[in-house]
Design a protein around this motif. Structure first.
Motif, PDB file in Angstrom:
ATOM      1  N   VAL A  69       0.792  -1.149  -0.108  1.00  0.00           N
ATOM      2  CA  VAL A  69       0.039  -0.045   0.095  1.00  0.00           C
ATOM      3  C   VAL A  69       0.930   1.249   0.040  1.00  0.00           C
ATOM      4  CG1 VAL A  69      -1.760   1.350   1.191  1.00  0.00           C
ATOM      5  CG2 VAL A  69      -1.718  -1.336   1.127  1.00  0.00           C
ATOM      6  N   LEU A  70       0.644   2.404  -0.792  1.00  0.00           N
ATOM      7  CA  LEU A  70       1.364   3.526  -0.915  1.00  0.00           C
ATOM      8  C   LEU A  70       0.558   4.490  -0.525  1.00  0.00           C
ATOM      9  CD1 LEU A  70       4.034   4.866  -1.774  1.00  0.00           C
ATOM     10  CD2 LEU A  70       2.893   5.202  -3.983  1.00  0.00           C
ATOM     11  N   ALA A  71       1.296   5.403   0.383  1.00  0.00           N
ATOM     12  CA  ALA A  71       0.586   6.637   0.959  1.00  0.00           C
ATOM     13  C   ALA A  71       1.653   7.796   1.499  1.00  0.00           C
ATOM     14  CB  ALA A  71      -0.371   6.248   2.101  1.00  0.00           C
ATOM     15  N   ARG A  72       0.951   9.065   1.559  1.00  0.00           N
ATOM     16  CA  ARG A  72       2.125   9.894   2.062  1.00  0.00           C
ATOM     17  C   ARG A  72       2.495   9.355   3.694  1.00  0.00           C
ATOM     18  NH1 ARG A  72       0.623  15.061   3.432  1.00  0.00           N
ATOM     19  NH2 ARG A  72      -0.886  14.177   4.727  1.00  0.00           N
ATOM     20  N   THR A  73       3.703   9.531   3.823  1.00  0.00           N
ATOM     21  CA  THR A  73       4.422   9.011   4.951  1.00  0.00           C
ATOM     22  C   THR A  73       3.309   9.612   6.027  1.00  0.00           C
ATOM     23  OG1 THR A  73       6.429   8.974   4.003  1.00  0.00           O
ATOM     24  CG2 THR A  73       6.464   8.779   6.310  1.00  0.00           C
ATOM     25  N   ALA A  74       3.076  10.768   6.088  1.00  0.00           N
ATOM     26  CA  ALA A  74       2.231  11.217   7.126  1.00  0.00           C
ATOM     27  C   ALA A  74       0.964  10.361   7.601  1.00  0.00           C
ATOM     28  CB  ALA A  74       1.819  12.663   7.155  1.00  0.00           C
ATOM     29  N   ASP A  75       0.476   9.601   6.407  1.00  0.00           N
ATOM     30  CA  ASP A  75      -1.024   8.997   6.381  1.00  0.00           C
ATOM     31  C   ASP A  75      -0.780   7.648   6.883  1.00  0.00           C
ATOM     32  OD1 ASP A  75      -1.939  11.436   5.795  1.00  0.00           O
ATOM     33  OD2 ASP A  75      -1.944  11.026   3.573  1.00  0.00           O
ATOM     34  N   ILE A  76       0.369   6.929   7.219  1.00  0.00           N
ATOM     35  CA  ILE A  76       0.513   5.626   7.369  1.00  0.00           C
ATOM     36  C   ILE A  76      -0.413   5.086   8.569  1.00  0.00           C
ATOM     37  CG2 ILE A  76       1.917   3.643   8.064  1.00  0.00           C
ATOM     38  CD1 ILE A  76       4.368   5.142   6.778  1.00  0.00           C
ATOM     39  N   LYS A  77      -0.164   5.526   9.680  1.00  0.00           N
ATOM     40  CA  LYS A  77      -1.101   5.254  10.763  1.00  0.00           C
ATOM     41  C   LYS A  77      -2.528   4.896  10.586  1.00  0.00           C
ATOM     42  CE  LYS A  77      -1.679   5.597  15.639  1.00  0.00           C
ATOM     43  NZ  LYS A  77      -1.197   6.318  17.011  1.00  0.00           N
ATOM     44  N   GLY A  78      -3.208   6.197  10.021  1.00  0.00           N
ATOM     45  CA  GLY A  78      -4.416   6.371   9.679  1.00  0.00           C
ATOM     46  C   GLY A  78      -4.890   5.443   8.723  1.00  0.00           C
ATOM     47  N   VAL A  79      -4.133   5.288   7.783  1.00  0.00           N
ATOM     48  CA  VAL A  79      -4.690   4.289   6.699  1.00  0.00           C
ATOM     49  C   VAL A  79      -4.491   2.979   7.285  1.00  0.00           C
ATOM     50  CG1 VAL A  79      -3.750   3.160   4.326  1.00  0.00           C
ATOM     51  CG2 VAL A  79      -3.764   5.794   4.800  1.00  0.00           C
ATOM     52  N   ALA A  80      -3.774   2.436   8.093  1.00  0.00           N
ATOM     53  CA  ALA A  80      -3.452   1.130   8.515  1.00  0.00           C
ATOM     54  C   ALA A  80      -4.754   0.779   9.265  1.00  0.00           C
ATOM     55  CB  ALA A  80      -1.979   0.793   9.196  1.00  0.00           C
ATOM     56  N   GLN A  81      -4.668   1.841  10.422  1.00  0.00           N
ATOM     57  CA  GLN A  81      -5.845   1.522  11.231  1.00  0.00           C
ATOM     58  C   GLN A  81      -7.395   1.587  10.576  1.00  0.00           C
ATOM     59  OE1 GLN A  81      -5.371   4.856  13.907  1.00  0.00           O
ATOM     60  NE2 GLN A  81      -4.083   3.704  15.371  1.00  0.00           N
ATOM     61  N   ASP A  82      -7.597   2.467   9.710  1.00  0.00           N
ATOM     62  CA  ASP A  82      -9.047   2.410   8.960  1.00  0.00           C
ATOM     63  C   ASP A  82      -9.114   1.177   7.925  1.00  0.00           C
ATOM     64  OD1 ASP A  82      -9.586   4.690  10.028  1.00  0.00           O
ATOM     65  OD2 ASP A  82      -9.128   5.785   8.332  1.00  0.00           O
ATOM     66  N   VAL A  93      -7.910  -2.817   3.291  1.00  0.00           N
ATOM     67  CA  VAL A  93      -7.757  -1.260   2.757  1.00  0.00           C
ATOM     68  C   VAL A  93      -9.160  -0.766   2.848  1.00  0.00           C
ATOM     69  CG1 VAL A  93      -7.011   0.206   0.757  1.00  0.00           C
ATOM     70  CG2 VAL A  93      -5.547  -1.719   1.482  1.00  0.00           C
ATOM     71  N   ALA A  94      -9.387   0.386   3.587  1.00  0.00           N
ATOM     72  CA  ALA A  94     -10.872   0.912   3.478  1.00  0.00           C
ATOM     73  C   ALA A  94     -11.173   1.342   2.163  1.00  0.00           C
ATOM     74  CB  ALA A  94     -10.954   2.199   4.410  1.00  0.00           C
ATOM     75  N   PRO A  95     -12.250   0.821   1.710  1.00  0.00           N
ATOM     76  CA  PRO A  95     -12.856   1.341   0.553  1.00  0.00           C
ATOM     77  C   PRO A  95     -13.146   2.729   0.090  1.00  0.00           C
ATOM     78  CG  PRO A  95     -14.064  -0.462   1.271  1.00  0.00           C
ATOM     79  CD  PRO A  95     -13.393   0.022   2.344  1.00  0.00           C
ATOM     80  N   ARG A  99      -6.484   8.685   0.998  1.00  0.00           N
ATOM     81  CA  ARG A  99      -5.047   8.859   1.184  1.00  0.00           C
ATOM     82  C   ARG A  99      -4.344   7.545   0.674  1.00  0.00           C
ATOM     83  NH1 ARG A  99      -6.248   8.219   7.552  1.00  0.00           N
ATOM     84  NH2 ARG A  99      -7.486   6.594   6.418  1.00  0.00           N
ATOM     85  N   VAL A 100      -5.095   6.523   0.107  1.00  0.00           N
ATOM     86  CA  VAL A 100      -4.141   5.314  -0.402  1.00  0.00           C
ATOM     87  C   VAL A 100      -4.179   5.849  -1.908  1.00  0.00           C
ATOM     88  CG1 VAL A 100      -4.475   2.859  -1.025  1.00  0.00           C
ATOM     89  CG2 VAL A 100      -5.385   3.729   0.949  1.00  0.00           C
ATOM     90  N   LEU A 101      -2.591   5.792  -2.286  1.00  0.00           N
ATOM     91  CA  LEU A 101      -2.375   6.082  -3.628  1.00  0.00           C
ATOM     92  C   LEU A 101      -2.335   4.846  -4.627  1.00  0.00           C
ATOM     93  CD1 LEU A 101       0.473   8.814  -2.742  1.00  0.00           C
ATOM     94  CD2 LEU A 101      -2.029   9.236  -3.255  1.00  0.00           C
ATOM     95  N   ALA A 102      -2.098   3.860  -3.825  1.00  0.00           N
ATOM     96  CA  ALA A 102      -2.035   2.389  -4.611  1.00  0.00           C
ATOM     97  C   ALA A 102      -2.028   1.408  -3.708  1.00  0.00           C
ATOM     98  CB  ALA A 102      -0.796   2.620  -5.627  1.00  0.00           C
ATOM     99  N   ALA A 103      -2.427   0.307  -4.225  1.00  0.00           N
ATOM    100  CA  ALA A 103      -2.600  -0.994  -3.202  1.00  0.00           C
ATOM    101  C   ALA A 103      -2.901  -2.199  -4.078  1.00  0.00           C
ATOM    102  CB  ALA A 103      -3.546  -0.847  -2.230  1.00  0.00           C
ATOM    103  N   THR A 104      -2.109  -3.023  -3.830  1.00  0.00           N
ATOM    104  CA  THR A 104      -2.056  -4.549  -4.479  1.00  0.00           C
ATOM    105  C   THR A 104      -3.139  -5.175  -3.348  1.00  0.00           C
ATOM    106  OG1 THR A 104      -0.729  -5.474  -3.042  1.00  0.00           O
ATOM    107  CG2 THR A 104       0.238  -4.771  -4.837  1.00  0.00           C
ATOM    108  N   GLU A 127       6.790  12.944   1.079  1.00  0.00           N
ATOM    109  CA  GLU A 127       7.388  11.837   1.305  1.00  0.00           C
ATOM    110  C   GLU A 127       6.547  10.690   1.095  1.00  0.00           C
ATOM    111  OE1 GLU A 127       9.683  11.602   4.982  1.00  0.00           O
ATOM    112  OE2 GLU A 127      10.553  13.666   4.699  1.00  0.00           O
ATOM    113  N   TYR A 128       6.824   9.503   0.556  1.00  0.00           N
ATOM    114  CA  TYR A 128       5.856   8.660   0.391  1.00  0.00           C
ATOM    115  C   TYR A 128       6.372   7.200   0.851  1.00  0.00           C
ATOM    116  CZ  TYR A 128       3.542  11.878  -2.736  1.00  0.00           C
ATOM    117  OH  TYR A 128       2.728  12.838  -3.188  1.00  0.00           O
ATOM    118  N   SER A 129       5.387   6.674   1.537  1.00  0.00           N
ATOM    119  CA  SER A 129       5.917   5.319   2.185  1.00  0.00           C
ATOM    120  C   SER A 129       4.893   4.235   1.523  1.00  0.00           C
ATOM    121  CB  SER A 129       5.729   5.217   3.748  1.00  0.00           C
ATOM    122  OG  SER A 129       6.945   6.026   3.967  1.00  0.00           O
ATOM    123  N   TYR A 130       5.601   3.091   1.607  1.00  0.00           N
ATOM    124  CA  TYR A 130       4.607   1.658   1.281  1.00  0.00           C
ATOM    125  C   TYR A 130       4.622   0.945   2.408  1.00  0.00           C
ATOM    126  CZ  TYR A 130       9.174  -0.120  -0.114  1.00  0.00           C
ATOM    127  OH  TYR A 130      10.662  -0.563  -0.042  1.00  0.00           O
TER     128      TYR A 130
END
Length: 148
Positions: A69-82, A93-95, A99-104, A127-130
């Motif tokens: 999953v790719l998102a801005r680094t600042a969004d990791i925790k929220g994306v993971a929790q949701d 991955v929340a439908p 904040r999710v830029l791409a996801a397998t 900054e982007y993190s996967y």
């Protein structure tokens, strides 16, 4: 002189192949909750960046599923929790999560998936993190996507 020109041609061909490879990236993850790379570098000139995730383990997606999953680094925790709240039926991955830029999809052992990221979705200076959104994995399974 001939040998010098031949060497330049070989170097040029090698660099040309390297540049095009910067748009097609690959990464692996296995049953040990670890990516094979902690950074991916894409060429800034790519129109689309393609990332292929291969699950090299043997366990099923419900035991040790892996995704990318790719998102801005600042969004990791929220994306993971949701994503955790969304559950396995949504690949953790929340439908519709903007904040999710791409996801397998969530993969089990032996499976592979490719995702494309339009270059227009990535802003200069951001900054982007996967990371993997399988429960608990995002704490240890993460890396940076950089443009060069």
């Amino acid at each position: 002189m001939r040998m010098y020109a031949r060497r330049l041609l070989i170097i040029g061909l090698a660099l040309a192949g390297h540049a095009s490879a910067g748009c097609d990236l690959s990464i692996e993850a296995g049953d040990a909750m670890q990516y094979s790379r902690n950074a991916l570098i894409a060429d800034a000139g790519c129109e689309r960046i393609r990332v292929t995730l291969s699950h090299t383990g043997r366990l099923s997606r419900d035991l040790v599923g892996q995704n990318w999953v790719l998102a801005r680094t600042a969004d990791i925790k929220g994306v993971a929790q949701d994503g955790f709240a969304a559950g396995i039926e949504h690949d953790f991955v929340a439908p519709g999560d903007a904040r999710v830029l791409a996801a397998t999809p969530l993969l089990g052992g032996g499976e592979r998936a490719t995702v494309e990221i339009p270059r227009s979705r990535l802003l200069p200076g951001e900054e982007y993190s996967y990371f993997c959104t399988f429960p608990g994995s995002w704490l240890v399974m993460r890396g940076r996507l950089r443009l060069r």
